[in-house]
Scaffold this active site. Structure first.
Site, mmCIF file in Angstrom:
data_model
loop_
_atom_site.group_PDB
_atom_site.id
_atom_site.type_symbol
_atom_site.label_atom_id
_atom_site.label_comp_id
_atom_site.label_asym_id
_atom_site.label_seq_id
_atom_site.Cartn_x
_atom_site.Cartn_y
_atom_site.Cartn_z
ATOM 1 N N LEU A 84 0.847 -1.198 0.000
ATOM 2 C CA LEU A 84 0.000 0.000 0.000
ATOM 3 C C LEU A 84 0.880 1.244 0.000
ATOM 4 O O LEU A 84 1.954 1.242 0.596
ATOM 5 C CB LEU A 84 -0.874 0.030 1.258
ATOM 6 C CG LEU A 84 -1.953 -1.038 1.388
ATOM 7 C CD1 LEU A 84 -2.562 -1.002 2.782
ATOM 8 C CD2 LEU A 84 -3.030 -0.829 0.336
ATOM 9 N N LYS A 116 -4.978 -0.895 10.198
ATOM 10 C CA LYS A 116 -3.768 -1.449 9.591
ATOM 11 C C LYS A 116 -3.083 -2.283 10.673
ATOM 12 O O LYS A 116 -2.489 -1.765 11.605
ATOM 13 C CB LYS A 116 -2.849 -0.339 9.088
ATOM 14 C CG LYS A 116 -1.651 -0.890 8.340
ATOM 15 C CD LYS A 116 -0.982 0.185 7.529
ATOM 16 C CE LYS A 116 0.274 -0.218 6.807
ATOM 17 N NZ LYS A 116 0.945 -1.432 7.150
HETATM 18 S S1 IVH Z 1 -4.637 -4.302 1.983
HETATM 19 C C1 IVH Z 1 -3.608 -4.332 -2.327
HETATM 20 N N1 IVH Z 1 -5.516 -4.024 4.439
HETATM 21 O O1 IVH Z 1 -0.044 -3.523 5.218
HETATM 22 C C2 IVH Z 1 -3.904 -4.197 -0.898
HETATM 23 N N2 IVH Z 1 -3.206 -4.408 4.123
HETATM 24 O O2 IVH Z 1 1.583 -1.620 3.729
HETATM 25 C C3 IVH Z 1 -3.059 -5.054 -0.049
HETATM 26 N N3 IVH Z 1 -1.925 -4.550 6.205
HETATM 27 O O3 IVH Z 1 1.234 -5.802 2.877
HETATM 28 C C4 IVH Z 1 -3.085 -4.807 1.365
HETATM 29 N N4 IVH Z 1 -3.617 -4.261 7.578
HETATM 30 O O4 IVH Z 1 0.652 -6.649 5.216
HETATM 31 C C5 IVH Z 1 -4.437 -4.238 3.663
HETATM 32 N N5 IVH Z 1 -6.447 -3.808 6.546
HETATM 33 C C6 IVH Z 1 -5.384 -4.019 5.773
HETATM 34 C C7 IVH Z 1 -4.095 -4.208 6.316
HETATM 35 C C8 IVH Z 1 -3.023 -4.395 5.454
HETATM 36 C C9 IVH Z 1 -2.313 -4.476 7.486
HETATM 37 C C10 IVH Z 1 -0.534 -4.711 5.761
HETATM 38 C C11 IVH Z 1 -0.318 -5.776 4.704
HETATM 39 C C12 IVH Z 1 0.264 -5.046 3.542
HETATM 40 C C13 IVH Z 1 0.847 -3.835 4.177
HETATM 41 C C14 IVH Z 1 0.943 -2.692 3.187
#
Ligand code: IVH
Length: 678
Positions: A84, A116
């Site tokens: 992200l 997150k």
């Molecule tokens: S969505 C394409 N949702 O944050 C979207 N990621 O900085 C993919 N993460 O690799 C990720 N909470 O490990 C998403 N509610 C959430 C999340 C989340 C933690 C982590 C995940 C990702 C990273 C990106």
């Protein structure tokens, strides 16, 4: 229906296996061999297969699997696991909101707001409703197969009812704060390494070769995305897809909200920034995602991250607390370091009672005074920092702090500051605080690596007069240890075992552990290779030493001086009498897992001195250059890092690691998947 005999046997086997699981990974004191354990698992699996009505998801046969000893095979993700983009403050979040609105011609509608989760990303693949593979994110394209370990996570469904032919679900594996604290308590009681934070604990627990260890670690998962569906329903938006996952048995975070418009996003982010510590697990931000899939399509993705989502990262936390006192600690070279003794305060996810103040000038610059209310800051798991005093709260007549003139040790000798130097030193050779610090250095990870012999234990033993120098470590007995606070039969035996094990460290490590001034790891390796034995190095003349490539006159002089001191010679005699190996040159006990990597260390670390950090890298085949370049694999940042190294690393995009990340790198030979960037 299963016959009564099978029912009883299955029950008995499950109880037995649970008992042995506890012995193995909770008590660290197994009663049966791995082979005997496997035998029991196989018997149970056989009975469960023959009597499917007896099989349950919670059975130890499932929870540990048979793949003990599996290493992690690469897995190519069928759909890339993207990351992200980050918004570091509300204005960046608003800028993202504006971009989304423009991209949708002002028609942005609903957003899904999620927490997150501070863990590590996982992809779960189900075929015909069975969990067939679990993989880490890796570089987004190829991850690691950790199926055997993920099978031990209670939250992860192993079978789905009414599932499509293929389903990939993505989520974040994490460790709750309660599980993390319990784990660290257990580790502490056993004298094992404690984890810096729940994320590292989760990552370390998932990367275990033995799934039984993972099983003991109480991991959980929140699922946040469908990676792939074949032969299943299609969805119009994210919320619908998550509701479906929830109905299949996946854990969807209950704080997730669908909001109309960007103001709802901003409110959600602000709310959780203020309330993050009310949760039972750690979060490091909030995630906003465009809900509607057709809108997502229109916005598209960049090479790295979707344009339709953003991670709002919480800023470092700051708290006010009382500065109770400023004290100084004494290092093994006599250098003194002032540190703040704080009214314990919960900041950045842990309670902070102490923080370094680096040196005399730093204290003067910040002008913090005992009695002040101060601002304490901690971002991620960076070492806590005193930002400065809150002047409006300063009591009248509070005197500035004056650097002590005398060493805090019982000898109470005068401290010396050489003009032009930042450090104030204790120059008394017999200072007991220096002596303790030398012993701690000897036992540290970069030295003889005696697990369980950290600061506290050294201080306690030294207080009882049991450690006059590092040589006395080898005369410790169970009776000495058992009376110490926090020690029991098990931890005493463990420490004695690591002391015994340390006797066969390679010679270069022994040399570094001695703590002779200027004698770093590279010169130690050179001396060991040339002379082959500690006694031969001691017998060599200064000119002989100086001619060794990589040694030179300064180190030679320092080595000769060091061995010439009677008390050092006496300590060496103690080592010899205890059976410490002096000529272990051939066998490096360290895995050569850093070959080809260049790791720069800047600032001081808790568990390593500069030398021992370098030794840890060089000893594993890596390089530890003094400056950062394009070729640098990572920069390890401790307290008070060199600003130029940090800036350079940031400019060049070189990964930055904190100490926990460094330890991970040493152990695993690669960067942690989740960089705990200081
Ligand atoms: S969505 C394409 N949702 O944050 C979207 N990621 O900085 C993919 N993460 O690799 C990720 N909470 O490990 C998403 N509610 C959430 C999340 C989340 C933690 C982590 C995940 C990702 C990273 C990106």
């Amino acid at each position: 229906m299963a016959d009564p005999h099978s029912v009883d046997r299955v029950r008995a086997l499950r109880d037995t296996l649970r008992h042995h699981n506890d012995r193995y990974y909770l008590a660290d004191d197994p009663e049966i061999s791995d082979a005997e354990y496997d035998e029991l698992v196989r018997e149970l699996q056989g009975l469960e297969q023959a009597n499917p009505d007896l099989a349950t998801d919670g059975s130890p046969s499932r929870r540990v699997g048979g793949s003990v000893g599996a290493t992690f095979a690469p897995v190519t993700h069928s759909a890339a696991m993207m990351s992200l983009d980050n918004a570091m403050d509300e204005s960046e979040l608003r800028a993202w909101g504006d971009r989304v609105s423009r991209g949708l011609d002002g028609a942005a509608g609903q957003f899904v707001c999620e927490l997150k989760i501070d863990g590590l990303a996982m992809s779960l693949r189900y075929e015909a409703g069975r969990l067939v593979q679990a993989a880490t994110r890796g570089d987004g394209r190829v991850g690691e197969d950790v199926t055997a370990n993920v099978l031990t996570i209670g939250d992860v469904p192993q079978r789905l009812r009414g599932a499509p032919a293929v389903l990939e679900v993505r989520g974040e594996v994490y460790m709750s704060l309660a599980a993390f604290n319990a784990l660290n308590d257990r580790q502490g009681a056993l004298g094992d390494k404690q984890f810096a934070n729940p994320r590292n604990a989760a990552a370390g627990s998932l990367r275990q070769k033995d799934p039984r260890v993972t099983a003991s670690r109480e991991l959980s998962i929140w699922c946040y995305q469908i990676g792939l569906v074949e032969g299943g329903p299609t969805f119009g938006d994210h919320a619908e897809s998550m509701a479906w996952l929830g109905s299949l048995g996946f854990t969807i975070n209950p704080q997730t909200r669908v909001v109309d418009g960007l103001d709802g996003v901003y409110a959600f982010a602000r709310r959780w920034q203020a309330h993050r510590h009310e949760l039972a697990y750690e979060i490091d931000g909030a995630v906003a995602k465009v809900n509607n899939f057709e809108q997502r399509q229109r916005l598209g993705v960049t090479s790295k991250a979707p344009r339709w989502a953003i991670a709002y990262k919480f800023p470092p936390e700051e708290r006010f607390t009382l500065l109770r006192d400023i004290q100084v600690s004494v290092g093994r070279t006599g250098r003194t370091t002032p540190f703040a003794v704080l009214e314990p305060v919960f900041v950045g996810g842990s309670t902070v009672g102490m923080a370094t103040l680096h040196n005399q000038d730093q204290v003067a610059l910040k002008d913090v005074r005992p009695g002040d209310t101060v601002v304490v800051r901690k971002a991620g798991d960076v070492i806590p920092e005193v930002v400065g005093p809150v002047l409006s709260k300063r009591p009248d007549g509070l005197a500035p702090w004056v650097f002590p003139a005398r060493c805090p040790c019982p000898l109470d000798t005068e401290l010396v500051r050489i003009p032009g130097e930042a450090d104030t030193r204790c120059v008394e050779r017999d200072c007991p605080f220096q002596r303790d610090a030398r012993i701690i250095h000897f036992a540290s990870r970069g030295g003889m690596d005696i697990e369980g012999l950290g600061d506290k234990t050294v201080f306690a033993l030294s207080d009882r007069g049991l450690l006059a120098d590092a040589g006395d470590i080898y005369t410790l007995t169970r009776d000495h240890l058992i009376t110490l606070d926090g020690f029991g039969e098990l931890s005493a035996n463990k420490l004695l075992a690591s002391i015994a094990e340390s006797k066969s460290r390679p010679l270069p490590r022994l040399l570094v552990a001695l703590g002779c001034k200027n004698l770093g790891p590279s010169a130690s390796v050179a001396l060991a290779a040339t002379f082959g034995n500690l006694r031969s190095i001691m017998a060599a003349t200064q000119p002989d030493l100086a001619t060794v490539e990589g040694v030179g006159p300064v180190i030679a002089a320092s080595v000769t001086r060091w061995f010439g001191q009677p008390r050092n010679a006496a300590m060496i005699d103690k080592f010899e009498a205890a059976g410490v190996e002096f000529g272990n040159v051939e066998r490096s006990l360290l895995p050569q897992n850093l070959v080809g990597l260049a790791i720069v260390v800047t600032g001081s670390l808790d568990g390593f001195s500069r030398d021992s950090a370098e030794a840890a890298i060089v000893g594993r085949g890596g390089k530890s250059p003094g400056s950062v370049s394009k070729k640098t694999t990572a920069v390890v940042v401790g307290v008070d890092p060199g600003a130029s190294k940090l800036t350079k690393a940031t400019e060049l995009g070189v990964p930055i690691l904190d100490e926990a990340g460094f330890v991970y790198l040493l152990e695993n030979g690669h960067l942690p998947e989740v960089l705990s960037t200081p």
